[in-house]
Design a protein around this motif. Structure first.
Motif, PDB file in Angstrom:
ATOM      1  N   ALA A 130       0.850  -1.192   0.000  1.00 35.36           N
ATOM      2  CA  ALA A 130       0.000   0.000   0.000  1.00 35.36           C
ATOM      3  C   ALA A 130       0.880   1.234   0.000  1.00 35.36           C
ATOM      4  N   GLU A 131       0.457   2.255  -0.739  1.00 38.23           N
ATOM      5  CA  GLU A 131       1.231   3.495  -0.791  1.00 38.23           C
ATOM      6  C   GLU A 131       0.377   4.650  -0.324  1.00 38.23           C
ATOM      7  N   GLY A 132       1.003   5.776  -0.063  1.00 43.33           N
ATOM      8  CA  GLY A 132       0.266   6.987   0.284  1.00 43.33           C
ATOM      9  C   GLY A 132      -0.354   6.904   1.673  1.00 43.33           C
ATOM     10  N   ASP A 133      -1.655   7.174   1.748  1.00 43.58           N
ATOM     11  CA  ASP A 133      -2.317   7.265   3.062  1.00 43.58           C
ATOM     12  C   ASP A 133      -2.262   5.974   3.844  1.00 43.58           C
ATOM     13  N   ARG A 134      -2.450   4.869   3.141  1.00 45.28           N
ATOM     14  CA  ARG A 134      -2.576   3.605   3.869  1.00 45.28           C
ATOM     15  C   ARG A 134      -1.265   2.862   3.931  1.00 45.28           C
TER      16      ARG A 134
ATOM     17  N   SER B 199     -13.199  -3.122  -0.971  1.00 46.83           N
ATOM     18  CA  SER B 199     -11.968  -3.725  -0.477  1.00 46.83           C
ATOM     19  C   SER B 199     -11.920  -5.195  -0.872  1.00 46.83           C
ATOM     20  N   LEU B 200     -10.708  -5.668  -1.090  1.00 46.01           N
ATOM     21  CA  LEU B 200     -10.516  -7.025  -1.594  1.00 46.01           C
ATOM     22  C   LEU B 200      -9.260  -7.586  -0.959  1.00 46.01           C
ATOM     23  N   GLY B 201      -9.137  -8.897  -0.973  1.00 50.70           N
ATOM     24  CA  GLY B 201      -7.976  -9.518  -0.344  1.00 50.70           C
ATOM     25  C   GLY B 201      -7.306 -10.512  -1.270  1.00 50.70           C
ATOM     26  N   THR B 202      -6.737 -11.561  -0.668  1.00 52.93           N
ATOM     27  CA  THR B 202      -5.872 -12.479  -1.390  1.00 52.93           C
ATOM     28  C   THR B 202      -6.685 -13.397  -2.310  1.00 52.93           C
ATOM     29  N   VAL B 252     -10.579  -1.304  -6.249  1.00 53.10           N
ATOM     30  CA  VAL B 252     -10.122  -1.962  -5.020  1.00 53.10           C
ATOM     31  C   VAL B 252      -8.818  -1.363  -4.534  1.00 53.10           C
ATOM     32  N   ASN B 253      -8.473  -1.678  -3.278  1.00 49.91           N
ATOM     33  CA  ASN B 253      -7.231  -1.206  -2.673  1.00 49.91           C
ATOM     34  C   ASN B 253      -6.026  -1.800  -3.414  1.00 49.91           C
ATOM     35  N   SER B 254      -4.964  -0.999  -3.555  1.00 46.13           N
ATOM     36  CA  SER B 254      -3.845  -1.412  -4.414  1.00 46.13           C
ATOM     37  C   SER B 254      -3.062  -2.575  -3.822  1.00 46.13           C
TER      38      SER B 254
END
Lengths: 296, 425
Positions: A130-134, B199-202, B252-254
């Protein structure tokens, strides 16, 4: 010297338990593994028939396996380069002389005492992408130091991701290579160094022409040991990422196929891994055997 | 003289070592005792162990003469237990009963002839009436049923953070009608400043999201047809689903690839994401965080899957050659009884398979699940072993993980087609 059986009998008897155990549990099971890899047992059912090299052909032309081999090569190259470089530099610096040498030696060697699983758990957090805020882990450290541009996705990068996984491995095993090289450095006789100094060699020339050439057998054995360690990497990857596509190597692929009850395929991957490791080890063994024979 | 004493000491030491190796076998299983049942599970910790203990309590009440022998194997969310089980079955030393995910994950055992048919058990105990008809359909293969489910989880639930949605002007109580409407809402959330709307996971959570999209775009019958070959994997329905899934990945989250499901759910709990698609074991996470249903969070069936219950179930089987078969049947009777299912499910947070459960016994979320289970069409979950056997789902998992990395839709569809053809033969 006694003759005949009384000469070699007792030593053979002493070594025989080891030979028997190795014969059954190592070589016998390798043979059983190769036998399973030549069958078509892809499920729990015990029926299987001999299919020869079909599994090997199928695996070597499969995209997923080739991708895992690519990951393995990338990991191995970065890992070997990193450990050899750092191990050599640290051994060289310690050999030049430093006041608290014992402390430095312990500090560099200590990570090797930690299991890959334990350090993998910590590195999993450090290498969070994760980059930035998180951001957390290394990305957050970079950001708080003002080095925000260094943030990246670590092992989530498409091609260079495995280099990020090699970082914890380098951190853990450079100390081992350092210990090997340090022993090598210490093994160079003082007389040689003094003679070179008397002949007018500068410190750099002393190292370059006298000491380093003597280290080549050490470098070779370090290279062999480190490379076969990296071919088998499994626990580090499982604890950092679990078995996912991005960081798949043959060992984790073998685990996935085994837990899906595809016995023939996992036996095939295991045999291919064995062959890959032998490619490194067997020439080394032949070379040491030859040099020992020459020295006798 | 010295040499002789030395060799005497060495001889005594050798004799001592040999004797140490002859210790008696420490096996305490008494196979002559017919009044015990060895139950093999992976419920060794957490809410699962609490549930198992509750079940054992009911079992001891119903069958006080039979001793419960706990053979639980911890670790790896069941992978350690499955490995231990495989080696025991291979050695023809099966436990009296073992836990497995109901549905297609059992086909490996069935094909190897390791499970007994339980259709007569179902008939004797009236289970064909107590369980919903669509569930019985999913459990039946080739006209036979091989396991008894103890609890039902739902895998097509979207968990929603109420305040995040209200902040963007979206009504959290109304589920979007289909995937396209949901993607529009996700875009709205992103425009309002939420960086990761979903949000997502593995890998397995990605597979679960993919199965939800497949159900939404193919419908219950189309989705069920994927697993027996009637729906083509290279057809238009799957192509639409892959396209939708690709669009969802843009929201989704990176760092999703490295997050386990609870870390991904944490984003919703903390208000950093609006939605997460997860099975209803996530309820425990919300309860632990002190959040209340319909106040801080709410749930709906994943957009487009309304009227469909995507089930997964833990179930118990009867292996061929079980040492204490009568005791194992007693165990199966307890777990399929109303009291057994109630005790287990209230402790574990899932819902019973029986339709005669009393809804008021259960907390708020479970009541919605019970209602849906009783009315909706039941389909099998891919990500949890109900729809496809383990080798097929491992192939799909890898293909979906690869798609997340390179986003090549054609490669994904080709991989899914080849996985299906190697699985269906």
């Amino acid at each position: 010297m006694r003759k005949g059986v009384r000469n070699w009998g007792p030593p053979l008897l002493l070594v025989s338990p080891t030979i028997i155990i190795l014969g059954i549990f190592v070589y016998g099971l390798i043979a059983a593994n190769i036998q399973v890899s030549t069958t078509n047992r892809h499920s729990l059912s015990p029926e299987s028939e001999f299919v020869g090299l079909e599994n090997y052909m199928a695996l070597l032309s499969e995209d997923r396996f080739l991708h895992s081999l690519f990951n393995l090569v990338m990991f191995t190259v970065v890992f070997i380069a990193g450990t050899m470089l750092f191990g050599f530099i640290w051994a060289w610096m310690l050999d030049k002389g430093v006041s608290a040498e014992g402390i430095f030696r312990s500090v560099y060697l200590f990570p090797m005492a930690i299991s890959f699983v334990a350090s993998g758990v910590v590195w999993r957090w450090l290498l969070n992408s994760a980059e930035g805020d998180r951001a957390s882990g290394l990305n957050r450290i970079f950001e708080s130091l003002g080095l925000g541009f260094l943030q990246n996705a670590w092992w989530n990068e498409p091609i260079w991701g495995m280099a990020a996984i090699a970082m914890p491995a380098i951190w853990q095993l450079s100390g081992y290579v350092m210990a090997l090289f340090l022993a090598g450095f210490r093994g160079v006789p003082q007389e040689l160094r003094e003679a070179a100094r008397m002949d007018g060699a500068s410190e750099w020339k002393l190292y370059r022409y006298v000491v380093f050439p003597q280290l080549s057998p050490i470098a070779l054995s370090a290279l062999i040991i480190v490379s076969h360690m990296s071919l088998k990497v499994f626990d580090l990857i499982m604890s950092i990422t679990g078995s996912i596509y991005q960081t798949e190597v043959p060992a984790t692929y073998m685990w996935v196929t085994l837990t899906s009850n595809d016995y023939a395929k996992s036996a095939t991957i295991a045999t291919i891994l064995l062959l890959l490791a032998s490619l490194f080890i067997i020439p080394y063994l032949i070379q040491t055997w030859r040099s020992e024979k020459a020295n006798r | 003289m010295r040499k002789r004493r030395l060799s005497l000491i060495a001889g005594v030491a050798l004799a001592g070592l040999t004797l140490a190796g002859c210790s008696p076998a420490s096996e305490s299983t008494d196979t002559a005792n017919a009044d015990q049942v060895e139950v093999f599970t992976w419920w060794a910790s957490g809410s699962e162990k609490v549930g198992l203990d509750a079940l054992v309590g009911v079992f001891n009440e119903q069958y006080p003469d039979v001793e419960f022998n706990n053979a639980a194997v911890a670790g790896g969310a069941g992978s350690n237990a499955k490995a231990a089980l495989a080696s025991r079955l291979e050695a023809n030393n099966p436990p009296d009963t073992f836990q497995a995910h109901a549905g297609a994950e059992l086909t490996d055992y069935v094909a190897a002839g390791q499970l007994q048919d339980l259709s007569s058990f179902y008939a004797d105990n009236g289970l064909n009436e107590a369980f919903p008809a669509t569930l019985i359909d999913q459990l039946t293969s080739d006209g036979k049923i091989y396991s008894v489910p103890s609890n039902i989880h739902r895998a097509n639930v979207t968990w929603v953070n109420v305040s995040v949605l209200e902040g963007a002007g979206i009504d959290p109580n109304v589920a979007p009608a289909d995937m396209d409407a949901w993607i529009a809402d996700l875009q709205k959330l992103k425009d309002s400043g939420i960086e990761t709307p979903l949000s997502l996971g593995t890998e397995w959570t990605q597979m679960q999201l993919m199965e939800n999209v497949l159900i939404a775009d193919l419908g219950a019958e189309g989705y069920s047809g994927l697993w027996d070959g009637t729906t083509p994997w290279d057809g238009p329905g799957v192509a639409t689903a892959v396209d939708h899934y690709g669009q969802l990945l843009d929201f989704v989250n990176s760092d999703y690839v490295g997050l386990d499901w609870d870390a991904a759910m944490q984003l919703v709990l903390d208000g950093n994401a609006g939605y997460n698609v997860m099975g209803d074991w996530a309820e425990a996470a919300f309860v632990q965080a002190g959040q209340t249903y319909d106040t801080e969070y709410t749930t709906w069936a994943t957009p487009g899957t309304d009227g469909i219950f995507d089930f997964l179930a833990d179930s118990f089987t009867l292996p061929v050659g079980a040492p204490h078969e009568a005791a194992a049947i007693d165990w199966l009777t307890t777990i399929s009884s109303a009291e057994g299912q109630k005790a287990f499910n209230i402790a574990k947070g899932s819902i019973p398979a029986r339709t005669d459960a009393v809804a008021s016994d259960y907390p708020a979320y479970q009541q919605t699940a019970l209602k849906s289970f009783g009315e909706d069409t039941v389909v099998s979950s891919l990500a949890h072993g109900a729809a496809a056997p383990s080798s097929w789902s491992a192939d799909l998992s890898s293909a979906i993980g690869k798609f997340g990395a390179d986003r090549k839709s054609d490669a994904l569809i080709a991989a899914m087609v080849s996985a299906a053809s190697s699985a269906l033969g």
